[in-house]
Enzyme design. Structure first.
Site: not given
Ligand code: NAD
Ligand code: 6OD
Length: 486
Positions: A178, A254, A390
């Site tokens: 998804k 993550e 954040e």
């Molecule tokens: P988000 O959590 O809003 O959405 C991520 C995904 O989850 C989307 O596909 C969304 O449609 C889906 N989603 C939302 N609510 C859901 C639910 N209740 N059930 C199932 N799926 C659901 O995140 P975003 O705004 O897309 O991305 C930004 C966030 O992601 C930031 O907090 C960032 O730090 C985090 N992030 C973390 C990592 C990591 O490696 N730790 C990497 C990239 C992004």
């Molecule tokens: O480099 C990667 O494998 C990884 N998961 C990076 C995440 C970046 C977050 O925005």
């Protein structure tokens, strides 16, 4: 208008009449695609296709056959490199240079690295003595978990999706992905790649839509999904964990971060300025590993703040193809609203705005794009919103510190624990911080530099589990203990 469909059982499926949503360009707010939104029926079909592939040709393949297909996927992504760059850039508005140096090459590499890993994973085998003297052998088999649900964010769409799909497939699972509603294109394009190289239908499926009461929730609640791997916000992780509790299904998460950068007075000054510029502003600050809190040792604080300001102001804001562009727009109008609300909060809480703090003037067709200025603040208490929460935008707060202990305490004073970047020329300071900082990833004199065989993941509320190299096998395989009495 481009139409983006689900990819189910090797076919592009438009889904039910009338269930579509618009994808807008971050560059000018124009609608650039109409995307199918999955209901329960499409999610059921995708999970059923994934199950059938698992019980069928994919499940019967040898590791060699499977990994040959994954190398072919990597090669085909590289062959269609320009198509992937164009699709990623259209969805995100990020600079072409970034998509072609980071997102797409990593999208291909994620298949290759995990094919290498599963071909070389060491096994466990023990000979045992038994009372009758004939003995026994005891070994472990790694079996796939089954159908894996992969829920992805929008910031590095292909990179982060394939970071999960690569190991899942390498380990013999099938997947239902998804993608984020903001970035549907490259996950769909990958369907063409899968068909082209001969990955059997049903191994890789994509359903589009939103989270709650849409594709995300239907997928993560689906009893036919055996494990869920998710990258996104910590709050979303909580909702998905609750969904996964039904059926006691495993999760790999993550999640968000509020990462600290620590700059010691003995650091190579210019490299530290360049490093923090990158970690705070790359991808317009939309990197989970990015630095939103910068702690600088007092003797160099003023000079560092001035140099970081100059460096941020040099970043060219603009369209993906403009020569020398460093900063694109944010992903959506909604996200821009959130980032700008933090810019307002910082001012209301008494921040000194070192640079930025608002919206740049961009004329012409791009006037309606989701632009914001790279922003640096000082002077806020550690309790203020932009120091604790954040933002996920191109911004950071800089504060001074005096001792190593103080820097570590400040950096650790957060509920998150994803990453840190430390700048020093003192070896023992570097190792000490690395040991005492509560994060999953600690970069010394560098940022976002790593070997994909190492463990990646967050401590505290930044995640559950580690992926990367053999660590990914912990989630994507089940160990079966086999005992053979001779
Ligand atoms: P988000 O959590 O809003 O959405 C991520 C995904 O989850 C989307 O596909 C969304 O449609 C889906 N989603 C939302 N609510 C859901 C639910 N209740 N059930 C199932 N799926 C659901 O995140 P975003 O705004 O897309 O991305 C930004 C966030 O992601 C930031 O907090 C960032 O730090 C985090 N992030 C973390 C990592 C990591 O490696 N730790 C990497 C990239 C992004
Ligand atoms: O480099 C990667 O494998 C990884 N998961 C990076 C995440 C970046 C977050 O925005």
């Amino acid at each position: 208008m481009k139409q983006i469909s689900h990819f189910i059982n090797g076919e592009f499926v438009a889904g039910r009449e009338g269930r579509r949503f618009d994808k807008r360009s971050p560059l000018d707010n124009r609608v650039i695609a109409s995307v199918s939104e999955a209901g329960r029926d499409e999610v059921n079909a995708a999970v059923a296709a994934a199950r059938a592939a698992l019980d069928g040709p994919w499940g019967r393949m040898t590791v060699t056959e499977r990994t040959e297909l994954l190398y072919a996927v990597a090669n085909e992504i590289n062959r269609r490199f320009d198509d992937f760059v164009a699709a990623e850039v259209a969805d995100t508005g990020k600079p072409v240079s970034l998509a072609s140096h980071l997102d797409i090459p990593r999208g291909a590499a994620n298949f290759k690295i995990f094919a290498d890993v599963v071909k070389n994973v060491p096994g466990e085998f023990f000979e045992m003595a038994t009372p009758d003297g004939r003995g026994a052998i005891n070994y472990a088999l790694r079996r796939p978990v089954g159908v894996v649900g992969v829920v992805c964010p929008w910031n590095l769409p292909l990179l982060l999706m394939t970071w999960k799909v690569g190991p899942a497939l390498a380990c013999g699972n099938t997947v239902v992905v998804k993608p984020s509603e903001e970035t549907p294109a490259t996950a769909t394009l990958l369907g063409e790649v899968m068909n082209k190289v001969g990955v059997p239908p049903g191994v890789y499926n994509v359903v589009h839509g939103f989270g709650p009461e849409s594709a995300g929730e239907f997928l993560t609640r689906h009893p036919g999904v055996d494990g869920i791997t998710f990258t996104g916000e910590t709050r979303t992780g909580e909702a998905i964990m609750a969904a996964a509790a039904k059926g006691v299904r495993p999760v790999s998460f993550e999640l968000g971060g509020k990462n600290a950068g620590i700059v010691f007075a003995d650091a190579d000054f210019d490299k530290a300025v360049a490093g923090i510029t990158r970690s705070s502003f790359e991808n317009c600050g939309q990197v989970c590993l990015g630095t939103e809190r910068v702690y600088v040792q007092r003797p160099i604080f003023d000079r560092f703040a001035a140099a970081l300001k100059a460096s941020a102001e040099k970043l060219k804001i603009g369209a993906p193809n403009e020569p020398g562009v460093g900063l694109g727009p944010l992903i959506s109008a909604e996200h821009r609203g959130k980032v700008l609300s933090y810019y307002d909060k910082a001012r209301a809480e008494g921040a000194t705005v070192v640079t930025g703090g608002g919206v740049p003037t961009i004329g012409g067709d791009a006037a309606d794009g989701y632009w914001v200025q790279p922003t640096i603040w000082t002077g806020l208490p550690e309790t203020s919103a932009v120091v604790r929460e954040e933002v996920f935008g191109p911004c950071c707060h800089i504060a001074p510190f005096d001792t190593v202990e103080q820097a570590i305490a400040l950096a650790n004073d957060t509920e998150y624990g994803l990453a840190t970047t430390v700048w020093t020329s003192n070896l023992s300071t570097a190792h000490r911080v690395a040991r005492e900082i509560q994060v999953g990833l600690c970069w010394i004199n560098s940022w976002f530099l790593r070997d994909l065989r190492t463990a990646f993941g967050g401590a505290k509320r930044s995640g559950i589990g580690r992926e990367g190299g053999v660590h990914s096998l912990e989630f994507y395989t089940e160990l079966r203990n086999v005992m053979v009495k001779l």
